[in-house]
Design an enzyme around this catalytic site. Sequence first.
Site, PDB file in Angstrom:
ATOM      1  N   LYS A 155      85.899  73.314  93.358  1.00 13.28           N
ATOM      2  CA  LYS A 155      85.180  72.206  93.955  1.00 13.28           C
ATOM      3  C   LYS A 155      86.204  71.249  94.553  1.00 13.28           C
ATOM      4  CE  LYS A 155      84.580  70.205  89.364  1.00 13.28           C
ATOM      5  NZ  LYS A 155      84.198  71.021  88.215  1.00 13.28           N
ATOM      6  N   ASP A 206      88.975  67.302  92.028  1.00 19.06           N
ATOM      7  CA  ASP A 206      87.902  68.232  92.380  1.00 19.06           C
ATOM      8  C   ASP A 206      86.513  67.608  92.281  1.00 19.06           C
ATOM      9  OD1 ASP A 206      87.963  68.188  89.645  1.00 19.06           O
ATOM     10  OD2 ASP A 206      88.059  70.362  89.358  1.00 19.06           O
ATOM     11  N   ARG A 207      86.395  66.450  91.609  1.00 22.12           N
ATOM     12  CA  ARG A 207      85.072  65.809  91.516  1.00 22.12           C
ATOM     13  C   ARG A 207      84.948  64.660  92.511  1.00 22.12           C
ATOM     14  NH1 ARG A 207      83.135  65.318  85.269  1.00 22.12           N
ATOM     15  NH2 ARG A 207      83.402  67.530  84.805  1.00 22.12           N
ATOM     16  N   ASP A 263      88.082  62.368  90.712  1.00 25.13           N
ATOM     17  CA  ASP A 263      88.597  62.425  89.344  1.00 25.13           C
ATOM     18  C   ASP A 263      90.097  62.705  89.319  1.00 25.13           C
ATOM     19  OD1 ASP A 263      88.574  65.130  89.997  1.00 25.13           O
ATOM     20  OD2 ASP A 263      88.022  65.759  87.973  1.00 25.13           O
ATOM     21  N   SER A 271      91.705  67.505  84.068  1.00 21.55           N
ATOM     22  CA  SER A 271      90.668  67.024  84.983  1.00 21.55           C
ATOM     23  C   SER A 271      90.363  65.539  84.820  1.00 21.55           C
ATOM     24  CB  SER A 271      89.412  67.878  84.788  1.00 21.55           C
ATOM     25  OG  SER A 271      88.438  67.508  85.715  1.00 21.55           O
ATOM     26  N   HIS A 272      89.177  65.237  84.338  1.00 19.27           N
ATOM     27  CA  HIS A 272      88.709  63.853  84.255  1.00 19.27           C
ATOM     28  C   HIS A 272      88.976  63.240  82.889  1.00 19.27           C
ATOM     29  CE1 HIS A 272      85.846  66.891  83.173  1.00 19.27           C
ATOM     30  NE2 HIS A 272      85.376  66.051  82.276  1.00 19.27           N
ATOM     31  N   ASP A 299      92.097  65.213  88.846  1.00 19.57           N
ATOM     32  CA  ASP A 299      92.715  66.325  89.570  1.00 19.57           C
ATOM     33  C   ASP A 299      92.083  66.567  90.937  1.00 19.57           C
ATOM     34  OD1 ASP A 299      90.374  67.232  88.323  1.00 19.57           O
ATOM     35  OD2 ASP A 299      91.039  69.308  88.386  1.00 19.57           O
TER      36      ASP A 299
HETATM   37  C1  G1P Z   1      82.016  69.902  82.635  1.00 16.26           C
HETATM   38  C2  G1P Z   1      80.845  69.924  83.577  1.00 16.26           C
HETATM   39  C3  G1P Z   1      80.863  71.189  84.395  1.00 16.26           C
HETATM   40  C4  G1P Z   1      82.207  71.321  85.116  1.00 16.26           C
HETATM   41  C5  G1P Z   1      83.349  71.201  84.112  1.00 16.26           C
HETATM   42  C6  G1P Z   1      84.700  71.180  84.802  1.00 16.26           C
HETATM   43  O1  G1P Z   1      81.925  70.981  81.747  1.00 16.26           O
HETATM   44  O2  G1P Z   1      79.632  69.791  82.886  1.00 16.26           O
HETATM   45  O3  G1P Z   1      79.805  71.166  85.301  1.00 16.26           O
HETATM   46  O4  G1P Z   1      82.302  72.532  85.786  1.00 16.26           O
HETATM   47  O5  G1P Z   1      83.212  70.009  83.367  1.00 16.26           O
HETATM   48  O6  G1P Z   1      84.832  70.101  85.675  1.00 16.26           O
HETATM   49  P1  G1P Z   1      81.356  70.828  80.257  1.00 16.26           P
HETATM   50  O7  G1P Z   1      82.147  69.730  79.608  1.00 16.26           O
HETATM   51  O8  G1P Z   1      79.926  70.408  80.406  1.00 16.26           O
HETATM   52  O9  G1P Z   1      81.522  72.181  79.649  1.00 16.26           O
HETATM   53 ZN    ZN Z   2      88.453  67.723  87.770  1.00 17.82          ZN
END
Ligand code: G1P
Ligand code: ZN
Length: 561
Positions: free
Chosen positions: A388, A291-292, A287, A115-116, A289
């Site tokens: 998302k 989704d954000r 981000d 992801s990010h 991938d």
């Molecule tokens: C974080 C975000 C959460 C999101 C997840 C995946 O998770 O807080 O809302 O769904 O990334 O993108 P966390 O690191 O808080 O467990």
């Molecule tokens: Zn992501």
Amino acid sequence: MLKSVSVQTKVYDGQKPGTSGLRKAVKVFQQEHYTENFVQAILDSLGNELAGSTLVVGGDGRYYVKDAVQKIIKIAAANQVRKLIIGQNGILSTPAVSTIIRKYKTLGGIVLTASHNPGGPDADFGIKFNCNNGGPAPDNITNKIYELTTTLKSYRIVPDMIVDISKIQECSFQVDDKEFTVNIIDSVDDYLELMKNIFDFGSIKELLHGNNEIPPFKVLINAMNGVTGPYITRIFKNELELEDSCLVNSTPLEDFGGLHPDPNLTYASELVTAIQNGPYDFGAAFDGDGDRNMIIGKKAFFVTPSDSLAVLAANLQLIPYFQKTGIKGLARSMPTGAAVDKVAAKKDIKLFEVPTGWKYFGNLMDAGLLSLCGEESFGTGSDHIREKDGIWACLAWLSIMAKLGKSVEDILIEHWKTYGRNFFTRYDYENCETDSSNKMMKELEAKIQKPGFVGKEFNIGNKSYIVNIADNYSYVDPVDKSKATNQGLRIIFTDGSRIIFRLSGTGSSGATIRLYIDSYDDDVSAYKKITQETLEPLVKFALELSKLAEFTGRQEPTVIT
Ligand code: G1P
Ligand code: ZN
């Protein structure tokens, strides 16, 4: 004909998926058998349904995606999967994987992303399994996968199979007397088709280019060198005919060009500065991938994700898709600012609160109870898929703006005047020591659960607050009654203000403590107030109560949202 073989392996500890799949350093995934074990466990978790199935595979373009795709091809072929649908060069955004699983009704998909989190040989990688509804596997499945990794003795593989994933093509092989097909598809086609069915591209185009009466609406879109590059190029350049200069960092890079591909005010500062100093009406970033999303208006007016969700909820009827489907329900994750609750109440729409993580929205959507949902962590989406969706959120905003003909800031101000304003902030303390973070949470939990804490009055800033609820949040899914416990410490005051502490479940090492503050204000002048000033007393109180600085040695957070 190709033959599968069985390879002896050894168990690796810690292959437990977190909030969103298994995330570890690339170096961890590169260990002998490590990736193979986890992929075999995913396939084993599918039981009888695996043989003859179709699966989707794709990732965010980060380092090691291509290697992992080749491994998955070899392992899937050896495990009687009939067909893999793979994005060209291994590229599929997370929303695109969800789209493709749903469209072609496959058994599921494997998403290769952290992801990010930063990418590159010294950064992170991740593997996530999505089910046949297109959504992240729920806890019972990820637990099963984890259990399987703890006893795995061997995995099956077709060592000699190699597929050129850079070419769009369909190729078939005979493996152990059975046919196995790999279909390399264009990464964008299916997703683009879906977006065109949801939104009115004509009206967005008119907004972006202007007409005799209105000037063009200037936008800047930053893909942060992540997977959305090819998607925004097709959508915003080819379809909506924006110039190249409106798209930034739109080539996926294996190390995201050194960026931390997380669209927030800290890591997407390049976009913020460009909008602050440029002629733009609107900016969006996504981000790694895809989704954000982060949405900002003129002069970098920041829309908190919690407000973004509420504004979309209030205006959803302007989007063609929801005109067709109706608005079935709204939802947010527990720590997300409660702005959307006010919209739900006023419009008499059912609202759900779920634990952190997109997987908790899936059941509600599948049951036809939920249309729009979001998280404070820059996640917004709808029941068009089960992830998302960053680009969807950007198009949703543009659709609404095309209809309302107002600036981002004016839309927000009007929204706050109508519904009141929820001030929200999140403090992240990244990479803290695991033991001391756990201790802090434990001690805080004991403190807030002591008899007498509920009902206690605190003078915070110049207001007095009485504790109404203090607990460790747990959730029972209204559809399948599954229970999730230990989802964050909550202190909720009688005026609705909330302080929440959670440990992140997505980090690849160490601990990240998240502190969330949400406070509602219906004063008509609330729109003029500054978030950080308004919430400072509650933040200070939370930090003192938790003794965060004492436990972690941190005086300041790494990121403030
Ligand atoms: C974080 C975000 C959460 C999101 C997840 C995946 O998770 O807080 O809302 O769904 O990334 O993108 P966390 O690191 O808080 O467990
Ligand atoms: Zn992501």
